[in-house]
Design a protein around this motif. Structure first.
Motif, PDB file in Angstrom:
ATOM      1  N   GLU A  19       0.949  -1.251   0.163  1.00 17.15           N
ATOM      2  CA  GLU A  19       0.081  -0.157  -0.023  1.00 17.15           C
ATOM      3  C   GLU A  19       0.994   1.477   0.048  1.00 17.15           C
ATOM      4  O   GLU A  19       0.698   2.339  -0.543  1.00 17.15           O
ATOM      5  CB  GLU A  19      -1.037   0.168   1.272  1.00 17.15           C
ATOM      6  N   PHE A  56       2.526   1.881  -3.501  1.00 21.58           N
ATOM      7  CA  PHE A  56       1.480   1.711  -4.542  1.00 21.58           C
ATOM      8  C   PHE A  56       1.796   2.899  -5.499  1.00 21.58           C
ATOM      9  O   PHE A  56       1.975   3.208  -6.788  1.00 21.58           O
ATOM     10  CB  PHE A  56       0.018   1.737  -4.280  1.00 21.58           C
ATOM     11  N   SER A  57       1.849   4.193  -4.842  1.00 21.68           N
ATOM     12  CA  SER A  57       1.788   5.520  -5.776  1.00 21.68           C
ATOM     13  C   SER A  57       3.143   5.770  -6.096  1.00 21.68           C
ATOM     14  O   SER A  57       3.235   6.652  -6.871  1.00 21.68           O
ATOM     15  CB  SER A  57       0.947   6.469  -4.789  1.00 21.68           C
ATOM     16  N   LYS A  98       8.999  -2.184  -7.549  1.00 17.21           N
ATOM     17  CA  LYS A  98       8.927  -0.949  -6.964  1.00 17.21           C
ATOM     18  C   LYS A  98       8.803  -1.298  -5.274  1.00 17.21           C
ATOM     19  O   LYS A  98       9.328  -0.548  -4.330  1.00 17.21           O
ATOM     20  CB  LYS A  98       7.527  -0.196  -7.444  1.00 17.21           C
ATOM     21  N   VAL A 140       3.947  12.277  -4.996  1.00 17.61           N
ATOM     22  CA  VAL A 140       2.815  11.613  -5.105  1.00 17.61           C
ATOM     23  C   VAL A 140       2.196  11.524  -3.503  1.00 17.61           C
ATOM     24  O   VAL A 140       1.520  10.831  -3.075  1.00 17.61           O
ATOM     25  CB  VAL A 140       2.709  10.107  -5.574  1.00 17.61           C
ATOM     26  N   ASN A 141       2.900  12.465  -2.682  1.00 18.02           N
ATOM     27  CA  ASN A 141       2.745  12.403  -1.241  1.00 18.02           C
ATOM     28  C   ASN A 141       2.888  11.069  -0.544  1.00 18.02           C
ATOM     29  O   ASN A 141       2.109  10.638   0.434  1.00 18.02           O
ATOM     30  CB  ASN A 141       1.460  12.724  -1.068  1.00 18.02           C
ATOM     31  N   MET A 152      -9.796  -4.384  -8.193  1.00 15.94           N
ATOM     32  CA  MET A 152      -9.223  -3.082  -7.592  1.00 15.94           C
ATOM     33  C   MET A 152      -9.937  -1.915  -8.104  1.00 15.94           C
ATOM     34  O   MET A 152     -10.146  -2.008  -9.389  1.00 15.94           O
ATOM     35  CB  MET A 152      -7.816  -3.144  -7.487  1.00 15.94           C
ATOM     36  N   ILE A 185      -8.909   2.237  -8.867  1.00 15.05           N
ATOM     37  CA  ILE A 185      -7.649   3.047  -8.564  1.00 15.05           C
ATOM     38  C   ILE A 185      -8.155   4.375  -8.424  1.00 15.05           C
ATOM     39  O   ILE A 185      -8.626   4.693  -9.489  1.00 15.05           O
ATOM     40  CB  ILE A 185      -6.398   2.860  -9.872  1.00 15.05           C
ATOM     41  N   ARG A 188      -6.597   9.383  -2.603  1.00 16.86           N
ATOM     42  CA  ARG A 188      -7.055   9.482  -1.161  1.00 16.86           C
ATOM     43  C   ARG A 188      -6.340  10.579  -0.657  1.00 16.86           C
ATOM     44  O   ARG A 188      -5.575  11.118  -1.360  1.00 16.86           O
ATOM     45  CB  ARG A 188      -6.585   8.174  -0.169  1.00 16.86           C
ATOM     46  N   GLU A 246      -3.249  11.376  -2.856  1.00 23.89           N
ATOM     47  CA  GLU A 246      -2.243  10.474  -2.998  1.00 23.89           C
ATOM     48  C   GLU A 246      -2.835   9.219  -3.850  1.00 23.89           C
ATOM     49  O   GLU A 246      -3.977   8.807  -3.363  1.00 23.89           O
ATOM     50  CB  GLU A 246      -1.585   9.799  -1.800  1.00 23.89           C
ATOM     51  N   PRO A 247      -2.351   8.843  -4.700  1.00 26.38           N
ATOM     52  CA  PRO A 247      -2.993   7.682  -5.764  1.00 26.38           C
ATOM     53  C   PRO A 247      -3.139   6.658  -4.967  1.00 26.38           C
ATOM     54  O   PRO A 247      -1.980   6.124  -4.071  1.00 26.38           O
ATOM     55  CB  PRO A 247      -2.112   7.677  -6.960  1.00 26.38           C
ATOM     56  N   CYS A 248      -4.136   5.825  -4.769  1.00 23.64           N
ATOM     57  CA  CYS A 248      -4.270   4.699  -4.055  1.00 23.64           C
ATOM     58  C   CYS A 248      -5.067   3.774  -4.600  1.00 23.64           C
ATOM     59  O   CYS A 248      -5.758   4.134  -5.742  1.00 23.64           O
ATOM     60  CB  CYS A 248      -4.939   5.070  -2.706  1.00 23.64           C
ATOM     61  N   PHE A 249      -5.117   2.505  -4.009  1.00 20.97           N
ATOM     62  CA  PHE A 249      -5.975   1.602  -4.551  1.00 20.97           C
ATOM     63  C   PHE A 249      -7.125   0.969  -3.692  1.00 20.97           C
ATOM     64  O   PHE A 249      -6.877   1.305  -2.419  1.00 20.97           O
ATOM     65  CB  PHE A 249      -5.435   0.261  -5.163  1.00 20.97           C
ATOM     66  N   ARG A 292      -9.398  -2.583  -2.658  1.00 17.76           N
ATOM     67  CA  ARG A 292      -9.535  -3.900  -3.191  1.00 17.76           C
ATOM     68  C   ARG A 292     -10.896  -4.393  -2.578  1.00 17.76           C
ATOM     69  O   ARG A 292     -11.297  -5.485  -2.996  1.00 17.76           O
ATOM     70  CB  ARG A 292      -8.486  -4.792  -2.551  1.00 17.76           C
ATOM     71  N   TYR A 320      -0.555   4.201 -13.549  1.00 20.92           N
ATOM     72  CA  TYR A 320      -0.720   2.974 -12.717  1.00 20.92           C
ATOM     73  C   TYR A 320      -1.372   1.901 -13.074  1.00 20.92           C
ATOM     74  O   TYR A 320      -1.510   0.757 -12.587  1.00 20.92           O
ATOM     75  CB  TYR A 320      -1.245   3.285 -11.420  1.00 20.92           C
TER      76      TYR A 320
END
Ligand code: SF4
Ligand code: SF4
Ligand code: SF4
Ligand code: SF4
Ligand code: SF4
Lengths: 357, 315
Positions: free
Chosen positions: A237, A240-241, A296, A333-334, B23, B25, B28, B37-40, B42, B63
């Motif tokens: 998690e 991911f970004s 990654k 991406v924080n 998922m 995408i 958040r 922030e890009p997030c996923f 599930r 992504y």
């Protein structure tokens, strides 16, 4: 040692005198609006209103690209194919306006470049030739978490002089011989009895510390088991970004990794040392083609495990982070080390449920 | 635009609950103002964290590259065009995707807001067309149109070009936009001035490659700058090497770039890298009447040959 008063009206003259003996670096505002450390020309003043520079001052001691050796491939030359050191010609340098966190970072980086086994001549020579004139932070930024990462807004480690802005004047706390020499060269000699560290200065220090609003907890990092942390479920998690851009490591005052490359143009070449980063796949790519950090997730985990676990375990000198907040602000991406540190520090290995076979 | 969020959550929750996708995408809330922030997600329950506002400038198509799952993805105009490009270039299959389209009114430029605000920013809110910025004891309001990202200010494809479901009402596209004012200015410079302009533009580049890595188009397993056998460019700070990276990166994006602005947004030192890609975008428009990522059915001009392709540049 002692505290000297510098009237701001005479500050510029002192700096000009310094330039006779030192190459003086300081924060300079770029056209793009942010500050970088630059060698100051005659008459040029550092901008001490700068909250902090975009990139850290590490490049003054550890440049992003640095030629170590040069060579010739021309067989007509007697010394062809022989690596000759590039003379560094280290002249005395002074960095004015270093923030205490960035100064502390040199101490952490030194653990890597100065060991009983290895002494890195490039880093050590440049470091020895440099005098650090710090500037205490009366108004820390919202992303500074120095007080919980081993330093603070008035921290003195690695500084030769700590300047404290008192309004009309600077109080210059002379901390080392190097600092005393620099103060002499600048003609700063008005000893101020009343401003002892226990009086007004101590109040100012406390006030600055009280303004810090951002914190990390690091108390459990040592005890959490390395492999459990490595296998913690949160890495997917967190990673991911991430775009693996390496900005966080290039901006960081405590990241020290580098790569060595030969650059040949025609018949002559240079052996360069360039910054590198654990965020890049190439960093760990083996000659065989195998890459032990092929994804990654591996790379993001390495950055945080190095700073917040391996380093902590290896050196017993706290975390490999001084809380400057650069990576927090610059990550596109924080991805926020404060958050990751919290997850790692509070990781409860017993709560981890192993899949039943 | 933030009204879309209820629809986004509802759709995402449904997709995950029904097992339509593995998922979703999206974004958040970040830990700093103006940073999401890009997030996923599930599980259906994870969708509560999703947010949508004018700080979602990262291009989420980035992504998707080579993912194997079935994915729900939130797509504003430019993301949708990069999704189209990804599908055309076989980086993801259309059948793998459930595209939740967002008609977009532009993303704000956090640097411009920080410059205009002055001091330390504590919080940023939006009201329809106003951005409200709070600092210690102060508050400033900016019309959103004044603080948009540069690419959003001149965007002419705000509505997603491809979607399975929309999370908001379609918006009116901007008309009478002059997309290439800056490019014409550079084109009209004599060569030496151009050279100085580019050297100056790139003088603060630290070669972190955030611009490349934020770009959905840059998915090569090994980028030419990272190759070591043969080594095409030096890896240090020599200006020639830095410039080589930028020029070639831009050429690799010719006819593919959607001007999403993710590259410029990601650059830690604020370099206007879009000036390179926009020149090529302008050329593609003028030579081939082509805009990238508008349709799944058209092959990009640089991977087809047509007998009537313009050739008057061959001297
Ligand atoms: S700056 Fe952020 S996105 Fe870039 S490598 Fe570091 S964590 Fe990843
Ligand atoms: S890890 Fe981040 S906050 Fe810590 S010293 Fe490095 S750049 Fe600063
Ligand atoms: S975090 Fe990465 S780049 Fe920084 S010192 Fe550690 S391994 Fe090197
Ligand atoms: S080059 Fe920049 S603007 Fe073009 S698609 Fe890539 S990230 Fe977007
Ligand atoms: S993101 Fe900016 S600094 Fe990094 S390589 Fe691209 S232009 Fe250079």
């Amino acid at each position: 040692m002692k505290i000297i008063k510098i009237d701001k009206k005479t500050w510029a003259d002192g700096l000009e005198r310094l330039k006779n003996q030192y190459r003086v670096y300081g924060p300079v505002k770029e056209d793009q609006g942010f500050h970088t450390y630059q060698p100051l020309q005659d008459g040029q003043q550092p901008d001490l209103n700068c909250l902090n520079t975009r990139l850290s001052p590490k490049a003054i001691v550890h440049p992003q690209s640095h030629p170590m050796f040069e060579y010739s491939l021309d067989e007509k030359q007697a010394d062809h194919h022989i690596m000759k050191p590039v003379e560094a010609g280290e002249i005395s340098r002074a960095v004015v306006g270093v923030r205490p966190c960035d100064a502390k970072a040199f101490q952490l980086v030194k653990l890597n470049f100065d060991t009983p086994e290895y002494k890195d001549p490039y880093w050590l020579n440049a470091y020895a030739a440099t005098t650090f004139v710090g500037l205490a932070c009366n108004d820390p930024c919202s992303t500074c978490f120095c007080t919980t990462s081993g330093c603070g807004p008035f921290h003195e480690e690695e500084l030769d002089i700590l300047l404290i802005d008192m309004g009309e004047e600077y109080a210059a706390n002379i901390l080392t011989e190097k600092g005393a020499h620099l103060a002499g060269a600048a003609g700063w000699n008005a000893v101020e009895e009343e401003m002892g560290m226990d009086g007004r200065l101590a109040d100012q220090k406390q006030a600055a510390e009280a303004k810090i609003r951002s914190f990390v907890k690091t108390d459990r990092l040592r005890e959490v088991e390395t492999t459990a942390l490595y296998e913690a479920p949160f890495w997917e998690e967190i990673a991911f970004s991430c775009i693996n851009c390496g900005t966080c490591t290039y901006a960081c005052p405590t990241c020290w990794c580098f790569d060595i490359q030969d650059e040949t143009h025609g018949q002559s070449g240079k052996r360069m040392r360039n910054w590198d980063s654990c965020m890049y796949p190439l960093f760990t790519l083996h000659g065989s083609g195998h890459n032990p950090r092929s994804t990654k997730i591996h790379r993001v985990r390495q950055r945080f495990m190095h700073k917040l676990k391996y380093f902590v375990d290896k050196y017993d000198a706290g975390i490999q982070c001084v809380g400057c907040g650069r990576c927090v602000r610059l990550c596109p991406v924080n991805i926020d080390i404060r958050k990751v540190c919290g997850l790692m520090n509070s990781y409860d290995t017993s709560a981890c449920v192993c899949p039943t076979p | 635009m933030s009204e879309c969020i209820d629809r986004i959550k509802e759709i995402s929750e449904r997709l995950l609950a029904d097992g339509k996708v593995d998922m979703v995408i999206g974004f958040r809330k970040g830990t700093l103002p103006m940073m999401n922030e890009p997030c996923f997600a599930r599980r259906a329950a994870d969708t509560v964290h999703l947010v949508w506002d004018s700080n979602c400038g990262i291009n989420l198509a980035n992504y998707l590259t080579d993912r194997k799952e079935k994915i729900g993805i939130i797509a504003k105009g430019c993301d949708s065009r990069n999704i189209v490009t990804h599908i055309i270039e076989n980086k993801i299959k259309r059948e793998q995707l459930y595209i939740i389209g967002i008609p977009c009114r532009g993303m704000v430029d956090k640097r411009r807001i920080a410059d205009r605000f002055g001091g330390e920013i504590e919080d940023v809110f939006e009201e329809t067309d106003t951005v409200i910025v709070k600092g210690e004891g102060t508050e400033k309001r900016f019309p959103k149109t004044d603080v948009l990202q540069e690419n959003c200010r001149i965007c002419i494809h705000r509505n997603p070009v491809i979607y399975d479901e929309l999370a908001g009402d379609l918006v009116e596209e901007q008309a009478d936009v002059d997309r290439y004012e800056d490019i014409r200015k550079i084109e009209s410079m004599p060569p030496s001035e151009k050279k100085d302009f580019f050297s100056n533009l790139l003088s603060t580049c630290i070669r972190c490659y955030a611009c490349r890595n934020a770009c959905p188009l840059c998915y090569c397993p090994t980028c030419f700058v990272d190759e070591s056998r043969p080594q095409w460019v030096g890896k240090g700070q020599d200006p020639v090497d830095v410039e080589t990276f930028h020029f070639l990166k831009a050429y690799h994006c010719a006819g593919r770039c959607t001007d999403c602005g993710a590259c410029e947004r990601a650059c830690p030192v604020g370099i206007k890298v879009r000036l390179f890609t926009k020149k090529l975008e302008k050329d593609c428009l003028e030579l081939f009447n082509w805009e990238a990522g508008l349709s799944l059915d058209d092959r990009p001009p640089l991977d087809v040959y047509r007998p009537d392709d313009p050739d008057n540049f061959i001297k």
